[in-house]
Design an enzyme around this catalytic site. Structure first.
Site, PDB file in Angstrom:
ATOM      1  N   GLU A 272      -5.918  -7.996  -0.972  1.00  0.00           N
ATOM      2  CA  GLU A 272      -6.590  -7.791   0.320  1.00  0.00           C
ATOM      3  C   GLU A 272      -8.034  -7.401   0.061  1.00  0.00           C
ATOM      4  O   GLU A 272      -8.303  -6.539  -0.790  1.00  0.00           O
ATOM      5  CB  GLU A 272      -5.953  -6.657   1.138  1.00  0.00           C
TER       6      GLU A 272
ATOM      7  N   GLU B  41       0.822  -1.230   0.000  1.00  0.00           N
ATOM      8  CA  GLU B  41       0.000   0.000   0.000  1.00  0.00           C
ATOM      9  C   GLU B  41       0.849   1.270   0.000  1.00  0.00           C
ATOM     10  O   GLU B  41       0.829   2.065   0.961  1.00  0.00           O
ATOM     11  CB  GLU B  41      -0.929   0.022   1.221  1.00  0.00           C
TER      12      GLU B  41
HETATM   13  P1  P53 Z   1      -6.950  -2.963   9.794  1.00  0.00           P
HETATM   14  C1  P53 Z   1      -6.405   1.121   6.838  1.00  0.00           C
HETATM   15  C2  P53 Z   1      -5.655   1.374   7.964  1.00  0.00           C
HETATM   16  C3  P53 Z   1      -4.460   0.730   8.140  1.00  0.00           C
HETATM   17  C4  P53 Z   1      -3.994  -0.155   7.179  1.00  0.00           C
HETATM   18  O1  P53 Z   1      -6.718  -2.825   8.226  1.00  0.00           O
HETATM   19  C5  P53 Z   1      -4.758  -0.404   6.061  1.00  0.00           C
HETATM   20  C6  P53 Z   1      -5.982   0.204   5.910  1.00  0.00           C
HETATM   21  C7  P53 Z   1      -6.891  -0.086   4.751  1.00  0.00           C
HETATM   22  O2  P53 Z   1      -6.516   0.365   3.564  1.00  0.00           O
HETATM   23  O3  P53 Z   1      -4.299  -1.217   5.110  1.00  0.00           O
HETATM   24  C8  P53 Z   1      -4.403  -2.624   5.028  1.00  0.00           C
HETATM   25  O4  P53 Z   1      -6.027  -4.022  10.253  1.00  0.00           O
HETATM   26  C9  P53 Z   1      -3.079  -3.234   5.374  1.00  0.00           C
HETATM   27  C10 P53 Z   1      -3.157  -4.364   6.354  1.00  0.00           C
HETATM   28  C11 P53 Z   1      -4.295  -4.123   7.321  1.00  0.00           C
HETATM   29  C12 P53 Z   1      -5.596  -4.092   6.545  1.00  0.00           C
HETATM   30  O5  P53 Z   1      -5.568  -3.046   5.607  1.00  0.00           O
HETATM   31  O6  P53 Z   1      -6.660  -1.633  10.363  1.00  0.00           O
HETATM   32  O7  P53 Z   1      -2.311  -3.603   4.253  1.00  0.00           O
HETATM   33  O8  P53 Z   1      -1.910  -4.503   6.958  1.00  0.00           O
HETATM   34  O9  P53 Z   1      -4.340  -5.018   8.366  1.00  0.00           O
HETATM   35  C13 P53 Z   1      -6.819  -3.936   7.383  1.00  0.00           C
HETATM   36  O10 P53 Z   1      -8.383  -3.366   9.953  1.00  0.00           O
END
Ligand code: P53
Length: 475
Positions: free
Chosen positions: A372, A178
């Site tokens: 994802e 990301e």
């Molecule tokens: P969580 C939002 C915030 C932080 C990371 O997020 C994020 C996102 C969404 O775009 O990115 C991805 O765990 C990331 C993962 C993460 C997943 O979203 O905050 O690549 O590492 O766990 C989900 O619910």
């Protein structure tokens, strides 16, 4: 049949959120190893410089779900679901504990040999992210993370070591997870500790430039080591819709979308897009490039585009209206009246996945990989000892349905890995109770629990989806 027979079905995890064993076998500290859970985590506002002086009573990453010691059991369960691919990441500070050493940590390298060998025994292809929110903490503290150009060299050296080591075991690679998240969560995205808020945009975009050059140079090195490598970029995606059909809202949505795409434009087309000049001027950003950077970016573009998709977003051209944006996610968004939201306020929009896939494919004309997607929800173990997660099945079924529609629209798609295929620590909140998995892990927000693994109802549903190659999404 809509999907090709070699479609890569699977799930996704990241080292920093599942491995635990944070100081075992020579591993150095990761960025997340000093972050607490819950409210105090305060991403993106958390200040690790301050956090390090304080001590928190609990750090979720230290043990996490202990994938480090339980990978055999977990991979066996993934195989039972029929996975063809596992998206995972290598913990950079496991290989280079501080990040700037000349020689790698052999014990760290040996761990991933064992993981890849186990995957191979089950015919599961690894898809490996080199940097999933996992810059060594030492590089953040001593060098300023990715803002410092030297980090490029450390990253390329690390990449060379792992490409060389696993050249016959891994074919699919992603450089940075990301990449656009550096704008929203600069600490875990790029090891940036921003004290000078007035300079934040300059720091973030300069660091992003270093991420981009690092990605291209790693791609170059990878292709030299094994020309068969497939190396991709990774976008935190989700189409931004205009709040109304007011032309100013449409313009604002276009600009918000470009804020996401700008780095992928570079990684896919090999140069900063034409709109970047005005965008940087208006932000007061001036990127310091070194001689040769433009050539490097141009020469080493990606083979495919991977992305995460959780939600679409909504943007207004009226700053007053935009003040109503809810946090919910690291991506702030206005509330879309046509959508429902998850327990964490993430708006659920399956059709948005079809829209997003078409937009990305129209833009780049390169194969896509959904790496994802999923629903973070609270699960309950019922008296029968089971987890009846029909809400998760519904979410996934509706998204897969739209994914297949996009493939019918003509989008070339390599595979699909749902996020957090086994429950793990949330990146945003550090919680365990925000669960995404097909496999339940007995562990709570305070680190209590046996760490036992239990397949949820969604486990058996996904098994059927894979078996029928997406033909049967029913539940
Ligand atoms: P969580 C939002 C915030 C932080 C990371 O997020 C994020 C996102 C969404 O775009 O990115 C991805 O765990 C990331 C993962 C993460 C997943 O979203 O905050 O690549 O590492 O766990 C989900 O619910």
């Amino acid at each position: 049949m809509s999907l090709s027979k070699d479609f890569l079905w699977g799930g996704a995890v990241a080292a920093n959120q599942c491995e635990g064993a944070y100081d075992v076998d020579g591993k150095g500290l990761s960025l997340v190893d000093v972050l607490p859970a819950g409210e105090e985590r305060q991403i993106p506002l958390f200040n690790p410089a301050k956090g390090l002086k304080e001590t928190f009573d609990y750090y979720p990453s230290h043990e996490s779900i202990d994938f480090y010691h339980r990978y055999e059991e977990d991979i066996k369960l993934f195989a039972e679901m029929g996975y063809k691919v596992l998206r995972m990441s290598i913990s950079w500070p496991r290989i280079f504990p501080k990040g700037d050493e000349a020689e790698p940590n052999e014990q760290g390298l040996a761990f991933y040999d064992k993981v890849f060998d186990t995957l191979k025994a089950y015919d599961i292809e690894p898809l490996v992210t080199l940097n999933h929110f996992d810059t060594p903490l030492y590089l953040a503290q001593e060098y300023g993370g990715w803002y410092n150009r030297k980090t490029i060299d450390f990253f390329v050296n690390y990449s060379r070591v792992v490409f060389e080591r696993y050249k016959d075991k891994v074919k699919y690679w992603l450089t940075h997870n990301e990449i656009n998240m550096i704008l929203h969560i600069p600490y875990i995205g790029g090891g940036l500790i921003i004290e000078d808020e007035a300079n934040a945009e300059q720091i973030k975009y300069q660091a992003a430039h270093h991420l981009l050059v690092g990605s291209s140079l790693a791609t170059k090195v990878g292709k030299e080591i094994n020309p068969d490598f497939q190396i991709g970029c990774m976008l935190a995606a989700g189409e931004v819709y205009p709040n109304t059909c007011h032309p100013q809202d449409m313009l604002a949505a276009l600009q918000k979308n470009r804020e996401q795409y700008i780095f992928i434009d570079v990684q896919s087309r090999g140069e900063y897009p034409s709109y970047s000049k005005r965008m940087f001027e208006e932000l007061g950003v001036e990127i310091q490039q070194e001689q040769g950077d433009a050539e490097i970016l141009k020469a080493h573009t990606v083979d495919f585009i991977s992305f995460s998709y959780y939600s679409s977003r909504l943007e207004s051209g009226d700053e007053e209206v935009n003040k109503q944006k809810g946090a919910g996610n690291a991506f702030a968004s206005l509330k879309n009246p046509y959508l429902e939201a998850s327990d964490w306020g993430w708006q659920i929009d399956p059709v948005g996945l079809r829209v997003t896939m078409n937009q990305i494919y129209d833009r780049y004309q390169k194969p896509l990989f959904i790496v994802e997607n999923g629903l973070g929800a609270k699960d309950e173990v019922t008296e029968d000892g089971k987890i009846h997660d029909e809400y998760r099945i519904k979410y996934l079924s509706e998204h897969l349905d739209q994914m297949i529609e996009a493939v019918k629209d003509g989008v070339e798609l390599l595979g699909y890995t749902s996020w957090g295929c086994i429950d793990l620590v949330s990146a945003g909140s550090g919680e365990m109770k925000k669960r995404y998995g097909f496999i339940y892990v007995d562990r709570d927000n305070r680190g209590n629990g046996t760490l036992d693994r239990t397949p949820k109802d969604s486990f058996y549903w996904y098994q059927k989806v894979i078996q029928t190659n997406g033909e049967d999404l029913s539940y």
